[in-house]
Design an enzyme around this catalytic site. Sequence first.
Site, PDB file in Angstrom:
ATOM      1  N   CYS A  74       0.850  -1.194   0.000  1.00 26.11           N
ATOM      2  CA  CYS A  74       0.000   0.000   0.000  1.00 26.11           C
ATOM      3  C   CYS A  74       0.885   1.243   0.000  1.00 26.11           C
ATOM      4  O   CYS A  74       1.896   1.286   0.713  1.00 26.11           O
ATOM      5  CB  CYS A  74      -0.885  -0.019   1.243  1.00 26.11           C
TER       6      CYS A  74
ATOM      7  N   HIS B 264      -9.342  -3.886  -1.178  1.00 28.03           N
ATOM      8  CA  HIS B 264      -8.323  -3.063  -0.515  1.00 28.03           C
ATOM      9  C   HIS B 264      -8.789  -1.599  -0.450  1.00 28.03           C
ATOM     10  O   HIS B 264      -8.702  -0.957   0.601  1.00 28.03           O
ATOM     11  CB  HIS B 264      -7.011  -3.198  -1.295  1.00 28.03           C
ATOM     12  N   GLU B 265      -9.315  -1.076  -1.566  1.00 28.25           N
ATOM     13  CA  GLU B 265      -9.752   0.330  -1.607  1.00 28.25           C
ATOM     14  C   GLU B 265     -11.026   0.539  -0.791  1.00 28.25           C
ATOM     15  O   GLU B 265     -11.163   1.562  -0.114  1.00 28.25           O
ATOM     16  CB  GLU B 265      -9.930   0.806  -3.048  1.00 28.25           C
TER      17      GLU B 265
ATOM     18  N   HIS C 158     -10.036   0.962   2.703  1.00 25.03           N
ATOM     19  CA  HIS C 158      -9.566   2.316   3.018  1.00 25.03           C
ATOM     20  C   HIS C 158     -10.742   3.224   3.357  1.00 25.03           C
ATOM     21  O   HIS C 158     -10.663   4.016   4.307  1.00 25.03           O
ATOM     22  CB  HIS C 158      -8.788   2.922   1.845  1.00 25.03           C
TER      23      HIS C 158
END
Length: 167
Positions: free
Chosen positions: A97, A140-141, A144
């Site tokens: 990341c 993953h996004e 976030h």
Amino acid sequence: MTVLTVVTAPAAVLGTVAEEVDPADPEIVRLAQDLIETMRVSPGCVGLAAPQVGVPAQVFCVDVTGHPKAATTHGTFALCNAKIVEASRWRLGREGCMSVPDLTGDVKRAARIVVEGRRPGTGEAVTITTDAFEARALQHEIDHCAGKLFLDRVAGAHAIYRRKVYL
């Protein structure tokens, strides 16, 4: 468009649940464009979320085109207020990341997902069905935007590694 500065852990915004946004808001449209521009100029970057540039908003972009681990690709796209509605075929895989530049880790993620979100600008509802590396990038996004880093999902300290540097 503007290339934005990526914040790194332990920046507080990275651990904050981002706010839902109005995809038609001109500021959100500009943010999505800036995220794409920043992703494009960042070597190895396949996705970037608004919290990574210090903005606690549920907006991110992804593009895994040409990545050797990608099977299905939808090109470059941005989504607002995205949610995973189906997930299956869980697999362990290494992740890195931009907000955690010195580490990678093994994270268990779904290898097949269905995501619903809205396009910046039009607000059009979108459903994306994908797999493999693109599925991992989307998860993953979305993490976030939920205030989570990949480090929050590793199995333990034994699954965290120093990032390899290739010269």
